[in-house]
Write a protein that holds these residues in place. Structure first.
Motif, PDB file in Angstrom:
ATOM      1  N   PHE A  20     -10.469  11.438 -10.494  1.00  0.00           N
ATOM      2  CA  PHE A  20     -11.999  11.615 -11.078  1.00  0.00           C
ATOM      3  C   PHE A  20     -11.603  12.077 -12.594  1.00  0.00           C
ATOM      4  CE2 PHE A  20     -13.433  10.963  -6.374  1.00  0.00           C
ATOM      5  CZ  PHE A  20     -14.499  10.551  -6.407  1.00  0.00           C
TER       6      PHE A  20
ATOM      7  N   GLN B 108     -15.035   3.746  -5.903  1.00  0.00           N
ATOM      8  CA  GLN B 108     -14.803   5.114  -5.634  1.00  0.00           C
ATOM      9  C   GLN B 108     -14.878   5.678  -4.368  1.00  0.00           C
ATOM     10  OE1 GLN B 108     -17.175   6.664  -8.589  1.00  0.00           O
ATOM     11  NE2 GLN B 108     -15.654   7.310 -10.388  1.00  0.00           N
ATOM     12  N   ALA B 109     -15.744   5.714  -3.784  1.00  0.00           N
ATOM     13  CA  ALA B 109     -15.599   6.129  -1.626  1.00  0.00           C
ATOM     14  C   ALA B 109     -14.901   5.875  -1.343  1.00  0.00           C
ATOM     15  CB  ALA B 109     -17.449   6.289  -1.184  1.00  0.00           C
TER      16      ALA B 109
ATOM     17  N   HIS C  11     -22.603   9.816  -9.394  1.00  0.00           N
ATOM     18  CA  HIS C  11     -23.558   8.678  -8.407  1.00  0.00           C
ATOM     19  C   HIS C  11     -22.437   7.704  -7.577  1.00  0.00           C
ATOM     20  CE1 HIS C  11     -27.175   7.072  -6.374  1.00  0.00           C
ATOM     21  NE2 HIS C  11     -26.502   7.068  -5.327  1.00  0.00           N
ATOM     22  N   MET C  12     -20.831   7.808  -6.981  1.00  0.00           N
ATOM     23  CA  MET C  12     -20.539   7.348  -6.414  1.00  0.00           C
ATOM     24  C   MET C  12     -20.758   5.895  -6.029  1.00  0.00           C
ATOM     25  SD  MET C  12     -17.454   8.587  -3.981  1.00  0.00           S
ATOM     26  CE  MET C  12     -17.343  11.568  -4.880  1.00  0.00           C
ATOM     27  N   SER C  13     -19.097   5.345  -6.900  1.00  0.00           N
ATOM     28  CA  SER C  13     -20.053   3.451  -5.790  1.00  0.00           C
ATOM     29  C   SER C  13     -19.345   3.594  -5.238  1.00  0.00           C
ATOM     30  CB  SER C  13     -19.160   3.242  -7.345  1.00  0.00           C
ATOM     31  OG  SER C  13     -17.423   3.321  -7.268  1.00  0.00           O
TER      32      SER C  13
ATOM     33  N   MET D  32     -21.851   7.714  -0.854  1.00  0.00           N
ATOM     34  CA  MET D  32     -22.757   7.015  -2.400  1.00  0.00           C
ATOM     35  C   MET D  32     -24.328   7.150  -1.725  1.00  0.00           C
ATOM     36  SD  MET D  32     -20.988   3.070  -1.198  1.00  0.00           S
ATOM     37  CE  MET D  32     -22.348   2.446  -2.270  1.00  0.00           C
TER      38      MET D  32
ATOM     39  N   PHE E 146     -11.180   7.000  -2.754  1.00  0.00           N
ATOM     40  CA  PHE E 146     -10.974   8.720  -2.508  1.00  0.00           C
ATOM     41  C   PHE E 146     -10.483   9.121  -1.139  1.00  0.00           C
ATOM     42  CE2 PHE E 146     -12.412  12.548  -1.799  1.00  0.00           C
ATOM     43  CZ  PHE E 146     -11.268  13.948  -2.760  1.00  0.00           C
TER      44      PHE E 146
ATOM     45  N   ILE F  56     -15.428  19.237  -3.947  1.00  0.00           N
ATOM     46  CA  ILE F  56     -16.598  17.810  -4.164  1.00  0.00           C
ATOM     47  C   ILE F  56     -18.146  19.012  -3.370  1.00  0.00           C
ATOM     48  CG2 ILE F  56     -18.411  15.912  -3.624  1.00  0.00           C
ATOM     49  CD1 ILE F  56     -15.170  13.952  -3.102  1.00  0.00           C
TER      50      ILE F  56
END
Ligand code: RTP
Ligand code: MG
Length: 140
Positions: free
Chosen positions: A132, A46-47, A41-43, A68, A50, A9
């Motif tokens: 992802f 997701q963050a 753009h991570m929600s 985020m 992960f 990332i």
């Protein structure tokens, strides 16, 4: 050495400073090939998902908010011994401890805003890639 894959990332501190190309160039010069890449753009979901492994750590909330905060670029990297090769070019988590010539020594701002993420094992690389990317998005 076998050709393997790892997950990377480019973090918000780097996208904000328009360093996507500079970071990718360092990865490529280290012998890694970008076989999948997308800007997202991570929600929060997701963050938090992960980084679930860090959910009990004191910095978890700060880490999730940071990831985020602005867009990131998620990538699949391929190369000989890709996980180790990527960890080597990234440098230590804390840029103050990172070796000369590494991505974090060159670009990171702090232990939190440290420019890149890279998987820490082949097993985690597979889990993180699958988190992802669909197989159809990876072109080797
Ligand atoms: P990464 O997972 O991002 O590739 O980095 P890493 O293996 O070098 O570090 P890790 O221990 O897995 O921590 C994940 C990320 O959490 C942030 N962090 N903040 N404030 C702190 O003390 C602290 N410690 C870690 C960093 O952004 C680190 O990359
Ligand atoms: Mg880690």
């Amino acid at each position: 050495m076998a050709v393997t894959r790892t997950f990377s990332i480019i973090k918000p501190d780097a996208t904000r400073r328009n360093l996507t190309g500079a970071v990718t160039q360092m990865l490529e010069e280290a012998g890694l090939r970008v076989v999948a890449s997308k800007r997202i753009h991570m929600s929060r979901e997701q963050a938090e998902g992960f980084y679930a492994v860090h959910s009990e750590r004191p910095f978890f909330g700060e880490l999730v908010e940071f990831m985020m905060s602005e867009p990131v670029v998620v990538q699949v990297l391929e190369g000989e011994d890709a996980v180790t090769r990527n960890r080597d070019i990234m440098g230590a988590t804390n840029p103050a401890e990172a070796a000369e010539g590494t991505i974090r020594k060159t670009h990171a701002l702090s232990i939190g805003e440290n420019t890149v993420h890279g998987s820490d094992s082949d097993e985690n690389a597979k889990i993180e890639i699958d988190f992802f990317f669909d197989a159809s998005e990876i072109v080797g």
